[in-house]
Design a protein around this motif. Sequence first.
Motif, short mmCIF file in Angstrom:
data_model
loop_
_atom_site.label_atom_id
_atom_site.label_comp_id
_atom_site.label_asym_id
_atom_site.label_seq_id
_atom_site.Cartn_x
_atom_site.Cartn_y
_atom_site.Cartn_z
N CYS A 30 -1.50 -3.74 14.65
CA CYS A 30 -0.86 -4.81 15.50
C CYS A 30 0.53 -4.64 15.04
CB CYS A 30 -1.71 -5.98 14.88
SG CYS A 30 -1.37 -6.54 13.17
N GLY A 31 1.26 -5.87 15.17
CA GLY A 31 2.60 -5.93 15.18
C GLY A 31 3.00 -5.94 13.64
N ARG A 32 1.90 -6.28 12.68
CA ARG A 32 2.26 -6.27 11.27
C ARG A 32 2.39 -4.88 10.57
NH1 ARG A 32 -1.34 -10.81 11.60
NH2 ARG A 32 -3.23 -9.45 11.38
N THR A 33 1.73 -4.06 11.23
CA THR A 33 1.70 -2.57 10.57
C THR A 33 2.99 -1.85 10.77
OG1 THR A 33 -0.54 -2.44 11.84
CG2 THR A 33 0.60 -0.32 10.99
N LYS A 34 3.38 -1.45 9.53
CA LYS A 34 4.83 -0.77 9.39
C LYS A 34 4.55 0.60 8.76
CE LYS A 34 6.79 -4.78 9.44
NZ LYS A 34 7.96 -5.10 10.51
N ILE A 35 3.34 1.13 8.89
CA ILE A 35 3.28 2.45 8.45
C ILE A 35 2.46 3.29 9.87
CG2 ILE A 35 2.87 2.25 6.22
CD1 ILE A 35 -0.11 2.76 6.39
N ASP A 36 2.48 4.57 9.94
CA ASP A 36 1.97 5.26 10.71
C ASP A 36 0.45 5.50 10.77
OD1 ASP A 36 1.26 6.79 13.01
OD2 ASP A 36 2.35 8.80 12.16
N LEU A 37 -0.22 4.30 10.86
CA LEU A 37 -1.79 4.00 10.69
C LEU A 37 -2.54 4.90 11.59
CD1 LEU A 37 -3.79 2.27 8.84
CD2 LEU A 37 -4.11 1.04 10.83
N ILE A 38 -2.07 5.31 12.77
CA ILE A 38 -3.26 6.09 13.52
C ILE A 38 -3.32 7.63 12.99
CG2 ILE A 38 -3.25 7.04 15.98
CD1 ILE A 38 -2.18 4.32 16.85
N SER A 39 -1.96 7.95 12.74
CA SER A 39 -2.06 9.42 12.07
C SER A 39 -2.64 9.31 10.71
CB SER A 39 -0.44 9.84 12.05
OG SER A 39 -0.29 11.04 11.38
N LEU A 40 -2.57 8.55 10.04
CA LEU A 40 -3.02 8.52 8.75
C LEU A 40 -4.62 8.31 8.62
CD1 LEU A 40 -2.70 8.35 5.38
CD2 LEU A 40 -2.45 5.72 5.80
N ALA A 41 -5.07 7.72 9.64
CA ALA A 41 -6.60 7.32 9.78
C ALA A 41 -7.11 8.75 10.30
CB ALA A 41 -6.82 6.19 10.69
N LYS A 42 -6.58 9.58 11.32
CA LYS A 42 -7.03 10.68 11.70
C LYS A 42 -6.92 11.67 10.55
CE LYS A 42 -5.56 10.25 16.60
NZ LYS A 42 -4.56 10.97 17.60
N GLN A 43 -6.02 11.88 9.65
CA GLN A 43 -5.92 12.58 8.62
C GLN A 43 -7.05 12.38 7.54
OE1 GLN A 43 -1.86 13.72 6.79
NE2 GLN A 43 -1.21 11.99 8.54
N VAL A 44 -7.28 11.26 7.16
CA VAL A 44 -8.51 10.82 6.30
C VAL A 44 -9.86 10.92 6.82
CG1 VAL A 44 -9.61 8.88 5.18
CG2 VAL A 44 -7.05 8.98 5.37
N GLU A 45 -10.04 10.59 8.25
CA GLU A 45 -11.26 11.27 8.59
C GLU A 45 -11.49 12.69 8.59
OE1 GLU A 45 -13.77 9.58 12.42
OE2 GLU A 45 -11.83 10.36 13.02
N GLU A 46 -10.57 13.47 8.90
CA GLU A 46 -10.54 14.86 9.30
C GLU A 46 -10.75 15.48 7.70
OE1 GLU A 46 -7.62 18.68 9.90
OE2 GLU A 46 -7.47 16.93 10.95
N LYS A 47 -9.70 14.94 6.67
CA LYS A 47 -10.07 15.48 5.35
C LYS A 47 -11.52 15.17 4.88
CE LYS A 47 -5.82 17.02 4.52
NZ LYS A 47 -5.55 18.48 3.99
N LEU A 48 -12.17 13.92 5.32
CA LEU A 48 -13.37 13.86 4.53
C LEU A 48 -14.62 14.20 5.57
CD1 LEU A 48 -12.59 10.27 2.95
CD2 LEU A 48 -12.65 12.35 1.67
N ILE B 123 -20.54 6.92 0.86
CA ILE B 123 -19.69 5.76 0.76
C ILE B 123 -18.86 5.52 1.98
CG2 ILE B 123 -18.93 6.85 -1.72
CD1 ILE B 123 -16.55 8.02 -0.44
N THR B 124 -18.35 4.16 1.82
CA THR B 124 -17.46 3.71 3.12
C THR B 124 -15.99 3.54 2.91
OG1 THR B 124 -19.40 2.35 3.89
CG2 THR B 124 -17.07 1.69 4.46
N VAL B 125 -15.15 4.22 3.53
CA VAL B 125 -13.77 4.30 3.34
C VAL B 125 -13.10 3.64 4.46
CG1 VAL B 125 -11.86 5.92 3.12
CG2 VAL B 125 -14.03 6.53 2.08
N ALA B 126 -12.39 2.72 4.15
CA ALA B 126 -11.35 1.85 4.84
C ALA B 126 -10.06 2.41 4.93
CB ALA B 126 -11.51 0.43 4.40
#
Length: 349
Positions: free
Chosen positions: A266-284, A291-294
């Motif tokens: 949302c408008g509060r987000t200050k980091i590249d969350l979309i890219s970061l989430a994709k990287q986390v999902e790919e790495k794991l 486990i559940t990772v947020a």
Amino acid sequence: MERKKTKQVMVGTVAIGGGAPVSVQSMLSCPAEDIEGNVAQAKRLEKAGCEIIRAAIPNKDAIRLIEAIKKEVSVPLVADIHFDYKLALEAANAGIDKIRINPGNIGSEDRVKAVALECARRKIPIRIGVNSGSLEKEILAKHGGPTAQALCESALYHASLLEKYDFDDIVLSIKSSSVETMIAAYELASDRCDYPLHLGVTEAGTARMGLIKSAIGIGSLLSRGIGDTIRVSLTAPPEEEVPAGIDILKALGLRGGVKFVSCPTCGRTKIDLISLAKQVEEKLSGCGKEITVAVMGCAVNGPGEAREADLGIAGGDGEGLIFKKGRILRKVPEESLLNELLKEVEAFS
């Protein structure tokens, strides 16, 4: 989740039904004459986590596929056969693990008997595959079209042809490109027999729409305990079908491994969350830990909203938080978030 108890059949080393874990299938898409290409694709499917692989056997030359694939891949192999009962017999002789056929399409009772007896002798199960395009004229006329009732009646009719010869190592698939029809057909079959059911929406579409339709159809049935093995049919490379199927099972709690939680930003987000989430999902993606990772966009939706996650990260302005079950562990620079999270996952027990 309480699942319906069905008869168990063995496809090579993989059990279908009888309370066995729901298995994920896919099908080779290379031309049958391309032995090398099919073997390579089968290896990719095995690496992706596919548990049962199906191959089209359109002619006698394609029988060569069976030995070639089984020599290189340990995943059980299914021969997809239409009309020619001799191909079913040859596939059985070549060491196939399961045969997909419609007994009513292979001719006289003697031919059905020959296939049933040979498969019984070799302990090879038969999958009866019915879809909207394969219905008998009489059944179509009776029901006024490829309805759920028509599909179920056709599947049970084909099963009865094998039952005449005391063969009941049967798996039923009753697919439709209509999600609503597919769901209703499998519900009827589940009520009327105890054969294990192979779930799928046929001709579901591209990777995007096909996944949506499959998740609705397959997921709604599995959530009510119906279904023993699945295929997410996509107009895409078959390697994409496997993780899609696994993710459906994970979402329903029917498959272990890492489960992901991430916010939509949302408008509060200050980091590249979309890219970061994709990287986390790919790495794991290959991590087997339960486990559940947020991956959250800010402190507002971070440790608080995702407090049920075992581990997580929450973005800030050029930095972020690492948290564990809602408790903040430390603050780290944005560029270090991924590596720091992976360290925590590795250490988690």
